[in-house]
Design a protein around this motif. Sequence first.
Motif, PDB file in Angstrom:
ATOM      1  N   LYS A  23       0.932  -1.233   0.022  1.00  0.00           N
ATOM      2  CA  LYS A  23       0.098  -0.140  -0.119  1.00  0.00           C
ATOM      3  C   LYS A  23       0.834   1.135  -0.052  1.00  0.00           C
ATOM      4  CE  LYS A  23      -4.458  -1.637   1.685  1.00  0.00           C
ATOM      5  NZ  LYS A  23      -5.484  -1.387   2.762  1.00  0.00           N
ATOM      6  N   ALA A  24       1.970   1.084   0.860  1.00  0.00           N
ATOM      7  CA  ALA A  24       2.875   2.365   0.876  1.00  0.00           C
ATOM      8  C   ALA A  24       3.557   2.630  -0.522  1.00  0.00           C
ATOM      9  CB  ALA A  24       3.904   2.216   1.872  1.00  0.00           C
ATOM     10  N   TRP A  25       3.881   1.569  -1.184  1.00  0.00           N
ATOM     11  CA  TRP A  25       4.634   1.664  -2.497  1.00  0.00           C
ATOM     12  C   TRP A  25       3.451   2.073  -3.732  1.00  0.00           C
ATOM     13  CZ3 TRP A  25       9.408   2.210  -3.957  1.00  0.00           C
ATOM     14  CH2 TRP A  25      10.274   1.920  -3.158  1.00  0.00           C
ATOM     15  N   GLN A  26       2.036   1.678  -3.435  1.00  0.00           N
ATOM     16  CA  GLN A  26       1.243   2.189  -4.350  1.00  0.00           C
ATOM     17  C   GLN A  26       0.952   3.544  -4.155  1.00  0.00           C
ATOM     18  OE1 GLN A  26      -2.003  -0.712  -3.274  1.00  0.00           O
ATOM     19  NE2 GLN A  26      -1.328  -2.275  -4.706  1.00  0.00           N
ATOM     20  N   LEU A  27       0.935   3.893  -2.734  1.00  0.00           N
ATOM     21  CA  LEU A  27       0.672   5.437  -2.652  1.00  0.00           C
ATOM     22  C   LEU A  27       1.657   6.266  -3.078  1.00  0.00           C
ATOM     23  CD1 LEU A  27      -1.004   7.442  -1.216  1.00  0.00           C
ATOM     24  CD2 LEU A  27       0.158   7.424   0.904  1.00  0.00           C
ATOM     25  N   ALA A  28       2.947   5.750  -2.912  1.00  0.00           N
ATOM     26  CA  ALA A  28       4.054   6.544  -3.519  1.00  0.00           C
ATOM     27  C   ALA A  28       4.130   6.715  -5.240  1.00  0.00           C
ATOM     28  CB  ALA A  28       5.341   5.936  -2.953  1.00  0.00           C
ATOM     29  N   ALA A  29       3.645   5.511  -5.764  1.00  0.00           N
ATOM     30  CA  ALA A  29       3.567   5.539  -7.127  1.00  0.00           C
ATOM     31  C   ALA A  29       2.390   6.265  -7.513  1.00  0.00           C
ATOM     32  CB  ALA A  29       3.395   4.081  -7.448  1.00  0.00           C
ATOM     33  N   SER A  30       1.335   6.358  -6.896  1.00  0.00           N
ATOM     34  CA  SER A  30       0.199   7.184  -7.117  1.00  0.00           C
ATOM     35  C   SER A  30       0.509   8.697  -7.125  1.00  0.00           C
ATOM     36  CB  SER A  30      -0.952   7.075  -6.359  1.00  0.00           C
ATOM     37  OG  SER A  30      -1.516   5.574  -6.559  1.00  0.00           O
ATOM     38  N   LEU A  31       1.423   9.037  -6.171  1.00  0.00           N
ATOM     39  CA  LEU A  31       1.799  10.304  -6.141  1.00  0.00           C
ATOM     40  C   LEU A  31       2.535  10.687  -7.173  1.00  0.00           C
ATOM     41  CD1 LEU A  31       2.243  10.548  -2.208  1.00  0.00           C
ATOM     42  CD2 LEU A  31       0.320  11.638  -3.275  1.00  0.00           C
TER      43      LEU A  31
END
Length: 99
Positions: A23-31
């Motif tokens: 989830k943290a990686w997905q959030l970072a990628a989304s940002l």
Amino acid sequence: MNQQELDITLARESEAEAKASRKAWQLAASLLLTALTLGLLIYVYRNSKKQKQMNNLLLEKNEEINLQKIIIEEKILNSQIVLLMPKEFNLHFYHHKIN
């Protein structure tokens, strides 16, 4: 707590950590994707605005050049008319023009 329960608990904790990490990686990628998209939109908008300004400037210069062309063509036409007139009329014309 026996060994089997301990293993199940560790497996669940490990799974929860992996899920949180994803989830943290997905959030970072989304940002990052949002920032890149926003940057691209700003770049395209600024270039479009600059292109419109350049087009307007070119239109103004083109109008100015066309006006100068018309003036030059009129002067050439007038000088050709004067050259085609009989000499007596040309002298009379220049005489009136001087006086």
